[in-house]
Design a protein around this motif. Structure first.
Motif, PDB file in Angstrom:
ATOM      1  N   GLY A 162      18.300  21.630 -26.907  1.00 41.24           N
ATOM      2  CA  GLY A 162      17.789  20.300 -27.190  1.00 41.24           C
ATOM      3  C   GLY A 162      16.669  19.885 -26.268  1.00 41.24           C
ATOM      4  N   VAL A 163      16.095  20.829 -25.533  1.00 40.10           N
ATOM      5  CA  VAL A 163      15.021  20.551 -24.575  1.00 40.10           C
ATOM      6  C   VAL A 163      13.728  21.194 -25.052  1.00 40.10           C
ATOM      7  CG1 VAL A 163      14.205  21.025 -22.230  1.00 40.10           C
ATOM      8  CG2 VAL A 163      16.566  20.327 -22.588  1.00 40.10           C
ATOM      9  N   THR A 164      12.623  20.470 -24.961  1.00 39.93           N
ATOM     10  CA  THR A 164      11.317  21.024 -25.315  1.00 39.93           C
ATOM     11  C   THR A 164      10.786  21.872 -24.165  1.00 39.93           C
ATOM     12  OG1 THR A 164      10.779  19.130 -26.705  1.00 39.93           O
ATOM     13  CG2 THR A 164       8.941  20.493 -25.961  1.00 39.93           C
ATOM     14  N   VAL A 165      10.480  23.127 -24.443  1.00 37.72           N
ATOM     15  CA  VAL A 165       9.949  24.026 -23.420  1.00 37.72           C
ATOM     16  C   VAL A 165       8.501  23.652 -23.126  1.00 37.72           C
ATOM     17  CG1 VAL A 165       9.397  26.413 -22.846  1.00 37.72           C
ATOM     18  CG2 VAL A 165      11.497  25.886 -24.122  1.00 37.72           C
ATOM     19  N   ASP A 166       8.201  23.392 -21.852  1.00 35.08           N
ATOM     20  CA  ASP A 166       6.849  23.001 -21.451  1.00 35.08           C
ATOM     21  C   ASP A 166       6.020  24.181 -20.964  1.00 35.08           C
ATOM     22  OD1 ASP A 166       7.279  20.190 -21.877  1.00 35.08           O
ATOM     23  OD2 ASP A 166       8.489  20.180 -20.055  1.00 35.08           O
ATOM     24  N   HIS A 167       6.666  25.133 -20.300  1.00 38.68           N
ATOM     25  CA  HIS A 167       5.940  26.293 -19.781  1.00 38.68           C
ATOM     26  C   HIS A 167       6.796  27.548 -19.890  1.00 38.68           C
ATOM     27  CE1 HIS A 167       2.411  24.200 -18.454  1.00 38.68           C
ATOM     28  NE2 HIS A 167       3.126  23.343 -17.753  1.00 38.68           N
ATOM     29  N   TYR A 168       6.107  28.681 -19.873  1.00 40.47           N
ATOM     30  CA  TYR A 168       6.765  29.968 -20.082  1.00 40.47           C
ATOM     31  C   TYR A 168       6.320  30.936 -18.987  1.00 40.47           C
ATOM     32  CZ  TYR A 168       8.007  34.381 -22.450  1.00 40.47           C
ATOM     33  OH  TYR A 168       8.521  35.612 -22.768  1.00 40.47           O
ATOM     34  N   ALA A 169       7.286  31.662 -18.423  1.00 40.36           N
ATOM     35  CA  ALA A 169       6.986  32.698 -17.438  1.00 40.36           C
ATOM     36  C   ALA A 169       7.864  33.907 -17.719  1.00 40.36           C
ATOM     37  CB  ALA A 169       7.217  32.193 -16.018  1.00 40.36           C
ATOM     38  N   GLU A 170       7.332  35.078 -17.435  1.00 42.18           N
ATOM     39  CA  GLU A 170       8.024  36.319 -17.759  1.00 42.18           C
ATOM     40  C   GLU A 170       7.843  37.300 -16.610  1.00 42.18           C
ATOM     41  OE1 GLU A 170       7.497  37.611 -21.950  1.00 42.18           O
ATOM     42  OE2 GLU A 170       6.842  39.503 -21.041  1.00 42.18           O
ATOM     43  N   VAL A 171       8.911  37.991 -16.251  1.00 45.18           N
ATOM     44  CA  VAL A 171       8.836  38.995 -15.188  1.00 45.18           C
ATOM     45  C   VAL A 171       9.644  40.210 -15.616  1.00 45.18           C
ATOM     46  CG1 VAL A 171      10.785  37.999 -13.943  1.00 45.18           C
ATOM     47  CG2 VAL A 171       9.166  39.440 -12.712  1.00 45.18           C
ATOM     48  N   GLY A 172       9.114  41.398 -15.352  1.00 47.28           N
ATOM     49  CA  GLY A 172       9.785  42.638 -15.723  1.00 47.28           C
ATOM     50  C   GLY A 172      10.593  43.216 -14.583  1.00 47.28           C
ATOM     51  N   LEU A 173      11.166  44.392 -14.817  1.00 45.66           N
ATOM     52  CA  LEU A 173      12.013  45.041 -13.819  1.00 45.66           C
ATOM     53  C   LEU A 173      11.255  45.296 -12.514  1.00 45.66           C
ATOM     54  CD1 LEU A 173      13.816  47.683 -16.074  1.00 45.66           C
ATOM     55  CD2 LEU A 173      14.706  45.497 -15.271  1.00 45.66           C
ATOM     56  N   LEU A 174      10.016  45.743 -12.635  1.00 45.35           N
ATOM     57  CA  LEU A 174       9.246  46.040 -11.438  1.00 45.35           C
ATOM     58  C   LEU A 174       9.049  44.788 -10.591  1.00 45.35           C
ATOM     59  CD1 LEU A 174       7.525  48.029  -9.763  1.00 45.35           C
ATOM     60  CD2 LEU A 174       5.549  47.301 -11.124  1.00 45.35           C
ATOM     61  N   GLY A 175       8.802  43.672 -11.248  1.00 48.27           N
ATOM     62  CA  GLY A 175       8.597  42.432 -10.513  1.00 48.27           C
ATOM     63  C   GLY A 175       9.794  42.043  -9.679  1.00 48.27           C
ATOM     64  N   PHE A 176      10.985  42.263 -10.218  1.00 46.02           N
ATOM     65  CA  PHE A 176      12.200  41.958  -9.476  1.00 46.02           C
ATOM     66  C   PHE A 176      12.244  42.765  -8.183  1.00 46.02           C
ATOM     67  CE2 PHE A 176      16.557  42.934  -8.354  1.00 46.02           C
ATOM     68  CZ  PHE A 176      17.124  41.672  -8.295  1.00 46.02           C
ATOM     69  N   VAL A 177      11.952  44.053  -8.281  1.00 48.27           N
ATOM     70  CA  VAL A 177      11.986  44.924  -7.103  1.00 48.27           C
ATOM     71  C   VAL A 177      10.911  44.508  -6.094  1.00 48.27           C
ATOM     72  CG1 VAL A 177      11.615  47.284  -6.291  1.00 48.27           C
ATOM     73  CG2 VAL A 177      12.991  46.862  -8.337  1.00 48.27           C
ATOM     74  N   LEU A 178       9.701  44.246  -6.572  1.00 46.87           N
ATOM     75  CA  LEU A 178       8.609  43.884  -5.671  1.00 46.87           C
ATOM     76  C   LEU A 178       8.889  42.580  -4.930  1.00 46.87           C
ATOM     77  CD1 LEU A 178       5.487  44.748  -7.893  1.00 46.87           C
ATOM     78  CD2 LEU A 178       6.460  46.094  -6.005  1.00 46.87           C
ATOM     79  N   LEU A 179       9.427  41.579  -5.627  1.00 46.53           N
ATOM     80  CA  LEU A 179       9.733  40.302  -4.988  1.00 46.53           C
ATOM     81  C   LEU A 179      10.841  40.450  -3.959  1.00 46.53           C
ATOM     82  CD1 LEU A 179       9.591  37.926  -8.077  1.00 46.53           C
ATOM     83  CD2 LEU A 179       8.060  37.862  -6.114  1.00 46.53           C
ATOM     84  N   THR A 180      11.849  41.252  -4.288  1.00 47.38           N
ATOM     85  CA  THR A 180      12.947  41.469  -3.346  1.00 47.38           C
ATOM     86  C   THR A 180      12.460  42.179  -2.084  1.00 47.38           C
ATOM     87  OG1 THR A 180      14.524  41.598  -5.183  1.00 47.38           O
ATOM     88  CG2 THR A 180      15.241  42.478  -3.060  1.00 47.38           C
ATOM     89  N   ASP A 181      11.673  43.213  -2.276  1.00 50.19           N
ATOM     90  CA  ASP A 181      11.160  43.957  -1.114  1.00 50.19           C
ATOM     91  C   ASP A 181      10.187  43.128  -0.293  1.00 50.19           C
ATOM     92  OD1 ASP A 181      12.697  46.097  -1.847  1.00 50.19           O
ATOM     93  OD2 ASP A 181      11.048  47.275  -2.709  1.00 50.19           O
ATOM     94  N   ALA A 182       9.449  42.215  -0.936  1.00 50.60           N
ATOM     95  CA  ALA A 182       8.465  41.407  -0.222  1.00 50.60           C
ATOM     96  C   ALA A 182       9.116  40.508   0.828  1.00 50.60           C
ATOM     97  CB  ALA A 182       7.662  40.555  -1.204  1.00 50.60           C
ATOM     98  N   VAL A 183      10.363  40.110   0.601  1.00 54.69           N
ATOM     99  CA  VAL A 183      11.038  39.241   1.576  1.00 54.69           C
ATOM    100  C   VAL A 183      11.963  40.032   2.482  1.00 54.69           C
ATOM    101  CG1 VAL A 183      10.903  37.225   0.081  1.00 54.69           C
ATOM    102  CG2 VAL A 183      12.936  38.682  -0.009  1.00 54.69           C
ATOM    103  N   GLY A 184      11.921  41.371   2.392  1.00 49.93           N
ATOM    104  CA  GLY A 184      12.729  42.194   3.284  1.00 49.93           C
ATOM    105  C   GLY A 184      14.174  42.356   2.859  1.00 49.93           C
ATOM    106  N   GLY A 185      14.441  42.221   1.558  1.00 53.77           N
ATOM    107  CA  GLY A 185      15.801  42.373   1.063  1.00 53.77           C
ATOM    108  C   GLY A 185      16.542  41.052   0.996  1.00 53.77           C
ATOM    109  N   VAL A 186      17.655  41.054   0.257  1.00 52.44           N
ATOM    110  CA  VAL A 186      18.425  39.831   0.026  1.00 52.44           C
ATOM    111  C   VAL A 186      19.900  40.099   0.325  1.00 52.44           C
ATOM    112  CG1 VAL A 186      19.198  38.197  -1.752  1.00 52.44           C
ATOM    113  CG2 VAL A 186      16.820  38.943  -1.693  1.00 52.44           C
ATOM    114  N   GLU A 187      20.541  39.133   0.984  1.00 48.96           N
ATOM    115  CA  GLU A 187      21.954  39.267   1.322  1.00 48.96           C
ATOM    116  C   GLU A 187      22.841  38.913   0.127  1.00 48.96           C
ATOM    117  OE1 GLU A 187      22.791  36.894   4.741  1.00 48.96           O
ATOM    118  OE2 GLU A 187      22.138  38.449   6.130  1.00 48.96           O
ATOM    119  N   VAL A 188      23.863  39.741  -0.092  1.00 49.13           N
ATOM    120  CA  VAL A 188      24.862  39.474  -1.130  1.00 49.13           C
ATOM    121  C   VAL A 188      26.238  39.726  -0.525  1.00 49.13           C
ATOM    122  CG1 VAL A 188      23.289  40.149  -2.979  1.00 49.13           C
ATOM    123  CG2 VAL A 188      24.852  41.849  -2.020  1.00 49.13           C
TER     124      VAL A 188
END
Length: 491
Positions: A162-188
């Motif tokens: 029921g919400v009108t989408v105002d903007h759209y963004a898309e990221v692939g598998l590679l982007g996930f890896v690059l963003l994670t590595d850019a911050v030096g890894g993520v704690e889980v």
């Protein structure tokens, strides 16, 4: 991942020198003509999609080394396995990320009832084949069919929430890896050790820092989890919370090397709609703190529903989803005009007894009989019918609910019941009575365009049965935020 993309964009823009802004703008992949909104409801609603594409944001194939690192194979794929709606109020004071399970059974334009993650891929392939058969070359068919797939997904998500989408963004598998590595890894943190070969997830129990391919395996695993994709979504949310927290931290802000890595990651991996100015996003989010970023999931009626042809799907009640979204991302004070001293309805919706409230309804618009229809809608909810007729005051342009006190529970409850109208004070009204003025902008209950009306509501329950004889519901859980100390332990 997805919420952190927005945070990363804002951080990159605010962290780099101003003279490099134009360079960043020109290097981002973009698409146009998606028929998006413009945030007129007081907030920007961003559909952020994670795909399993084997190309980068500019359509360049990934190298064999990159494919091997992703542990994702080389098959051609167009699945949107991560679908998140992010709501950012116009003042940028918060960001709410709402996950939609990939197997949610919805009405997809041109396809009919289907899993929502098929909206993009199935529409794209159908359109591509039609274009090729009609004589289009391969490149043109690829471009136009990809656009059609995105449009189908945008419409499907909009219809569901029921919400009108105002903007759209898309990221692939590679982007996930690059963003994670850019911050030096993520704690889980995991409740128990994991060894699941299909995703490559092999982790010890407890807290740990994951990088690149390991992080991707962590958020992609769904086999071997008690609730399958629902538990995978929880993993994604706690991971995104940790990633967003790290992206927004002072250590990242003050580290030129990390900023350069984030810039490179965004440039290569993120696709934005062409009408979205990244400077606007940066301005909105520049004061955002980790605790202001929350993650939720739509309520689910049955996580193991089955269609009459034997396909396993996630069953939802569209009305329940829309009510949840309305309560989660209620309108903000930015909805009103700068010279308007009215306040808007707030969330959560006040818990009142409708039979204690008398509602007068007047029609200031051009739709004949609208006041009577809206009054009947309110009466069906238990409100007491008051005076009903045409509005006789000065011209109005915005539908409003008036009460003796604009902040009273009665005033706010009626405003919420009518789709989130503005509220205002009229001291001449007695307590327990509110007056609704319907202007030309009204699109709530009683209109054919209302998201909850019979003409637009699609029930996903038709033809579905519980796979094990008894439905397994997953009500909306308390939100996860990016401001907590340490990662939350999950399955």
């Amino acid at each position: 991942m997805i919420a952190a993309v927005a945070a990363a964009l804002a951080l990159v823009v605010t962290g780099i020198a101003w003279q490099r802004i134009d360079s960043l703008r020109s290097s981002l992949a973009s698409i146009g003509g998606l028929g998006l909104g413009g945030g007129e409801d007081g907030a920007v609603d961003i559909l952020l999609v994670g795909t399993d594409s084997r190309t980068d944001a500019h359509g360049n194939p990934l190298s064999q080394r990159e494919l091997d690192a992703l542990r994702a194979g080389e098959e051609v794929a167009n699945n949107t396995d991560t679908i998140i709606m992010i709501r950012v109020p116009n003042d940028g004071r918060s960001a709410t990320a709402l996950s939609i399970p990939r197997d949610t059974y919805v009405d997809v334009p041109g396809i009919g009832m289907s899993k929502i993650n098929a909206a993009y891929g199935a529409t794209k392939e159908t359109t591509r084949l039609e274009l090729v058969e009609s004589g289009s070359d391969a490149a043109e068919a690829e471009t136009e069919s990809t656009k059609a797939g995105r449009e189908a997904l945008i419409e499907s998500v909009g219809d569901l929430t029921g919400v009108t989408v105002d903007h759209y963004a898309e990221v692939g598998l590679l982007g996930f890896v690059l963003l994670t590595d850019a911050v030096g890894g993520v704690e889980v943190c995991l409740n128990a050790p994991v060894d699941e070969p299909l995703s490559g997830a092999r982790f010890d129990a407890g807290q740990q820092t994951l990088e690149g391919p390991d992080a991707l395996s962590f958020v992609r695993q769904r086999h071997g989890l008690p609730r399958g994709d629902l538990d995978r979504i929880v993993r994604q949310q706690v991971f995104m919370a940790s990633l967003a927290q790290k992206v927004l931290s002072a250590k990242t802000l003050s580290n030129p090397s990390k900023l350069n890595q984030l810039t490179a990651a965004v440039q290569r991996s993120v696709v934005l709609d062409s009408d979205w100015d990244i400077m606007d996003l940066a301005t909105q989010l520049q004061g955002l703190a980790g605790g202001d970023v929350t993650f939720s999931t739509i309520p689910v009626e049955d996580i193991n529903a089955m269609t009459d042809y034997g396909e396993s799907v996630v069953q939802v009640d569209p009305d329940e989803v829309r009510d949840f979204v309305a309560g989660l991302v209620g309108r903000t004070s930015d909805d009103r005009a700068p010279d308007d001293d009215r306040t808007t309805s707030a969330t959560p919706v006040p818990d009142i007894e409708p039979s204690t409230v008398t509602v007068d309804v007047t029609n200031a618009g051009d739709v004949a009989g609208l006041a009577s229809v809206v009054s009947a809608e309110l009466s069906s909810e238990g409100y007491v019918e008051g005076e009903v007729g045409n509005y006789t005051g000065s011209a109005v342009s915005s539908s409003t609910v008036y009460g003796a006190d604009e902040e009273s529970d009665e005033t706010r409850a009626v405003a919420a019941a009518l789709g989130g109208l503005d509220t205002a004070t009229d001291p001449t009204l007695p307590e327990g009575t509110v007056r609704v003025v319907l202007a030309g902008d009204y699109s709530g209950p009683g209109t054919s365009t209302f998201a909850g009306s019979e003409s637009t509501t699609t029930s996903s329950s038709s033809g579905l049965t519980p796979a094990d004889g008894t439905a397994t519901p997953a009500p909306a859980a308390p939100p996860i935020d990016a401001g907590s100390e340490g990662p939350r332990c999950v399955n």
